[in-house]
Scaffold this active site. Structure first.
Site, mmCIF file in Angstrom:
data_model
loop_
_atom_site.group_PDB
_atom_site.id
_atom_site.type_symbol
_atom_site.label_atom_id
_atom_site.label_comp_id
_atom_site.label_asym_id
_atom_site.label_seq_id
_atom_site.Cartn_x
_atom_site.Cartn_y
_atom_site.Cartn_z
ATOM 1 C CD GLU A 1 -122.154 -33.532 -79.223
ATOM 2 O OE1 GLU A 1 -122.540 -33.569 -80.556
ATOM 3 O OE2 GLU A 1 -121.430 -34.812 -78.725
ATOM 4 C CG ASP B 1 -117.575 -36.189 -78.547
ATOM 5 O OD1 ASP B 1 -117.929 -35.620 -79.300
ATOM 6 O OD2 ASP B 1 -117.440 -37.564 -78.549
#
Ligand code: AAO
Length: 493
Positions: A231, A195
């Site tokens: 990401e 993330d």
């Protein structure tokens, strides 16, 4: 880090957003294994802030409190059971991991009972203290948060949405993160989603990954590195580029879904240009990207990444998914969503925080499946739509072939072959297709896996006849629900 370690003959993953570990375990055995899925991206597993205002939003999972495995999806034992069972079913688990930051600037209790105070970077459950977060010395914005994406130092060293930003240059912080990732690896996961990777320096990520164990050799064979999905939102307009991260894992290609939405949703671009879709469009190498139509952020209008095609527009969603799975570029990820009370006011969805279907005590509801394979209640289960799972099988069958025979018959009407193993034709607007087309396939009768299923040698949908020279008559009305025909050598009647 770019090999997903799929069991042989599998090539697509599904993000089971907010599912419980017990349900994912069942799904691996009853559906994902038998239907040829490679693996599952699961929601963050480690302890995070319990947020009650609003009440238990999905995004609380992106505010870590410790690296203990305990979440709304279940505890560590349930997580381990899921990983073991899924691996046995030939299905891999990739865990969404959050280690750019901890919680926002407030204090409270985590899902595992640990206290936290994000403002002072106090996380006794790890433990992390104020010296483990970035601060005035290396983040120079007035309030310590990110305001400008045009300054890479600010993006990496300041707080993303005011969340306590870990000092990844520090040995101790690196070692704690690696310890958590190694725990996941030793349990048997095949990889991770990272993330907010864009908010971490590539060198810090490389340092952390250099500490990781090989995957379990009893499951994956010796010397295998975890699969890493980074990401990184790069729509082209900022100094931080996907290419900085290539080599450290596969990057999320957000441009891919936006381009397909331009064609199949907005009709502001034409599918006929897809002839050379991929690297020729300025996108990274096929081996360096994960491709998807939407993710859990941009499906609710959040987090950059454009205005994508989602399950809220089922027809474009099925057309674009069929294209994505038939097309060789990138490693595909299918989003599996839940419905929420979408309520768009002045261009903003005021309910986009709503968490998954839940019981009165806020525990996540079980996923119930129907006889026709669909899910009930508010679980959308896009991966269980016929047009989707049959194209997952199509992709497995055509693996290793190149794209050939690309033709367009109008702005939004195209067809192409995957060597001599598969063929697809689609109409992306209100026009139609009614032609004799060279499919590249051996002669015979094939099941159109969009209109029906191939079961015990028979087809519940349309049958397409391919003659001795590989030609077939293809008739598609753009007004129909499923304006796609797809045939492959694994479904010959
Ligand atoms: C919540 C509250 C906050 C509160 C915070 C702390 O909502 O108000 O401050 O708690 O208490 C999720 C939610 C957040 C939530 C957070 C923590 O989305 O609302 O905050 O959990 O609970 C950036 C990042 C990207 C990130 C994305 C959301 O770069 O990494 O924001 N995605 C991941 C996760 C996501 C999660 C987090 C990260 C945090 O997938 O679920 O947040 O762990 C530009 C940049 C992008 C940037 C967006 C942000 O995008 O390029 O990098 O994403 O801005 O809006 C055009 C441009 C495009 C641009 C866009 C928007 O489209 O082309 O590049 O405009 O300006």
């Amino acid at each position: 880090y770019s090999d997903p370690h799929c069991a042989s003959g599998r090539d697509s993953i599904v993000h089971l957003f907010e599912w419980k570990w017990t349900d994912i375990k069942a799904e691996c055995e009853r559906f994902l294994g038998p239907y040829g899925f490679c693996g599952v991206q699961v929601s963050p597993a480690s302890e995070y802030a319990v947020v009650t205002n609003p009440n238990r939003p999905w995004w609380e999972r992106y505010q870590p409190v410790s690296y203990n495995i305990i979440s709304r999806s279940g505890n560590e034992q349930q997580f381990r059971d899921m990983v073991t069972t899924c691996n046995k079913a030939g299905v891999r688990i990739y865990v969404d991991t959050v280690f750019n930051h901890m919680t926002g600037s407030y204090s409270g209790i985590g899902t595992g009972g640990n206290h936290f105070d994000g403002g002072s970077c106090s996380f006794p459950g790890v433990p992390f203290g104020s010296q483990d977060c970035n601060g005035r010395d290396n983040c120079h914005t007035s309030d310590g948060s990110i305001h400008s994406y045009s300054d890479p130092i600010e993006v990496r060293n300041c707080r993303l949405q005011s969340m306590a930003d870990l000092r990844l240059s520090k040995e101790y912080v690196r070692s704690k993160i690696a310890e958590y990732l190694n725990r996941l690896i030793d349990i048997g996961v095949a990889g991770i989603r990272v993330d907010a990777a864009k908010h971490m320096w590539p060198g810090d990520l490389q340092n952390i990954f250099s500490r990781l164990h090989d995957l379990r050799s009893d499951i994956f064979g010796p010397g295998k590195k975890p699969f890493v999905i980074l990401e990184v939102i790069d729509m082209g307009g900022e100094p931080i580029k996907m290419t900085e991260y290539v080599g450290t894992g596969r990057v999320t290609n957000f441009i891919y879904g936006v381009k397909l939405a331009d064609m199949f949703l907005r009709h502001s671009n034409q599918a006929k240009w897809l002839a050379n879709f991929g690297e020729a469009w300025g996108m990274p190498s096929t081996y360096d990207v994960v491709v998807f139509l939407n993710n859990h952020d941009n499906q609710r209008g959040d987090g950059g990444g454009g205005d994508p095609i989602t399950f809220w527009d089922p027809k474009p969603m099925k057309i674009a998914t069929a294209f994505m799975l038939a097309h060789p570029y990138g490693f595909p990820r299918i989003m599996s969503s839940y419905r929420w009370n979408r309520n768009i006011q002045n261009g903003h969805d005021v309910n986009n925080w709503e968490g998954p279907p839940h019981n009165g005590d806020m525990s996540i509801k079980d996923v119930q499946v129907n006889a026709d394979l669909s899910c009930s209640g508010d679980w959308v289960c896009e991966h269980r739509w016929r047009e989707v799972y049959n194209m997952v099988a199509f992709r497995n069958v055509v693996a290793g072939t190149t794209l050939t025979n690309f033709h367009s018959y109008g702005d939004q009407v195209i067809s192409f072959s995957r060597g001599s193993k598969g063929f697809i034709a689609l109409v992306g607007d209100d026009s139609s297709l009614n032609s004799n087309i060279n499919t590249g396939l051996p002669s015979g009768d094939y099941c159109d896996v969009i209109s029906g299923n191939y079961e015990n040698g028979a087809c519940t949908g349309k049958t397409i006849h391919v003659d001795g020279s590989g030609n077939a008559h293809i008739n598609i009305n753009g007004h129909s629900d499923d304006p796609v025909v797809a045939i492959h050598i694994g479904a010959k009647v």
